[in-house]
Design a protein around this motif. Structure first.
Motif, short mmCIF file in Angstrom:
data_model
loop_
_atom_site.label_atom_id
_atom_site.label_comp_id
_atom_site.label_asym_id
_atom_site.label_seq_id
_atom_site.Cartn_x
_atom_site.Cartn_y
_atom_site.Cartn_z
N GLU A 58 28.71 -23.43 -17.33
CA GLU A 58 28.05 -24.73 -17.37
C GLU A 58 28.84 -25.82 -16.66
OE1 GLU A 58 27.95 -25.13 -21.60
OE2 GLU A 58 26.12 -23.95 -21.79
N GLU A 61 26.80 -28.21 -14.36
CA GLU A 61 25.56 -28.82 -14.84
C GLU A 61 25.67 -30.33 -14.74
OE1 GLU A 61 24.73 -27.34 -18.77
OE2 GLU A 61 23.98 -25.45 -17.98
N PRO A 62 24.63 -31.04 -14.42
CA PRO A 62 23.25 -30.61 -14.28
C PRO A 62 22.88 -30.10 -12.88
CG PRO A 62 23.33 -32.98 -14.09
CD PRO A 62 24.74 -32.51 -14.34
N GLN A 65 22.84 -24.69 -12.78
CA GLN A 65 22.70 -24.16 -14.13
C GLN A 65 23.27 -22.75 -14.20
OE1 GLN A 65 21.04 -26.14 -16.52
NE2 GLN A 65 21.02 -27.68 -14.91
N ALA A 132 27.12 -35.13 -15.25
CA ALA A 132 26.45 -35.09 -16.56
C ALA A 132 26.91 -36.29 -17.37
CB ALA A 132 26.76 -33.78 -17.27
N ARG A 133 25.99 -37.07 -17.85
CA ARG A 133 26.31 -38.29 -18.59
C ARG A 133 26.27 -38.06 -20.09
NH1 ARG A 133 28.98 -40.90 -15.09
NH2 ARG A 133 27.88 -41.30 -13.18
N ASP A 156 30.78 -30.99 -12.23
CA ASP A 156 29.91 -32.12 -12.56
C ASP A 156 29.79 -32.31 -14.07
OD1 ASP A 156 29.56 -32.38 -9.85
OD2 ASP A 156 27.46 -31.75 -9.84
N ASN A 157 29.99 -31.28 -14.83
CA ASN A 157 29.97 -31.34 -16.29
C ASN A 157 31.41 -31.54 -16.76
OD1 ASN A 157 29.50 -31.09 -19.01
ND2 ASN A 157 28.51 -29.09 -18.87
#
Length: 192
Positions: A58, A61-62, A65, A132-133, A156-157
């Motif tokens: 993960e 993500e986003p 995926q 990812a927020r 990003d995650n």
């Protein structure tokens, strides 16, 4: 009166066989074309041009995926260097048998820091619409300066990514390719 059929304008069996042979030929030719195609794909295309990679975690993500499949252009970094924001496949710093995929955050000579959950590169806050927020992560990190010949990579995650904050900057020789296309699953096919 008996009618005779004029067969002078119709081809003989021998002529039909010759035409088929000239037109394209049979099992041997097919096998030869197939063998050459496999040799090109696995001997040239995969090692030097483009390769498929599986997303196992993960960490991206986003944007990506779990179970996505992407293509990475391997030849790109023979002619150019990565830019901030590129999604790159590279050999792990800790385990050279493992391939990872992360986003380039810092270039050689950049100073990277996180303050209050905001990424700063060379003292300037970066806009990161792909991150990812609302998931926490490293609220504070650094600053660190990226050595020459290295790149600072992050997922990003951010709260679920083992990246350069953990294993350090990635040497240029570990770069495999620039991920450019998601080809699986079918509903998510597109450029990345």
């Amino acid at each position: 009166m008996e009618r005779f059929k004029d067969t002078s304008s119709q081809p003989s069996r021998r002529e039909i066989r010759e035409a088929r042979r000239r037109k394209g030929g049979g099992a041997l030719e097919f096998l030869l074309i197939l063998a050459i195609s496999f040799a090109l794909v696995f001997g040239v295309v995969r090692p030097f041009i483009v390769e498929a990679f599986y997303i196992p975690s993960e960490s991206m993500e986003p944007t990506l995926q779990v179970n996505d499949r992407v293509l990475a252009a391997k030849f790109v970094y023979y002619f150019t260097t990565p830019e901030r924001g590129d999604i790159v496949v590279f050999r792990s710093v800790e385990n050279p048998d493992e391939d990872l995929i992360k986003r380039v955050i810092g270039l050689p000579g950049d100073t990277v820091a996180i303050q209050g959950g905001t990424l700063f590169v060379n003292g300037q806050p970066r806009q990161e619409p792909y991150v990812a927020r609302g998931v926490g992560g490293f609220a504070t990190f650094g600053p660190v300066t990226v050595p020459e010949g290295h790149y600072f990579m992050m997922g990003d995650n951010r709260s679920n990514s083992q990246d350069s904050r953990v294993f350090g900057p990635v040497p240029e020789e570990n770069l495999i390719g620039d991920a450019f296309l998601r080809f699986w699953p079918p509903g998510r096919i597109g450029l990345i």
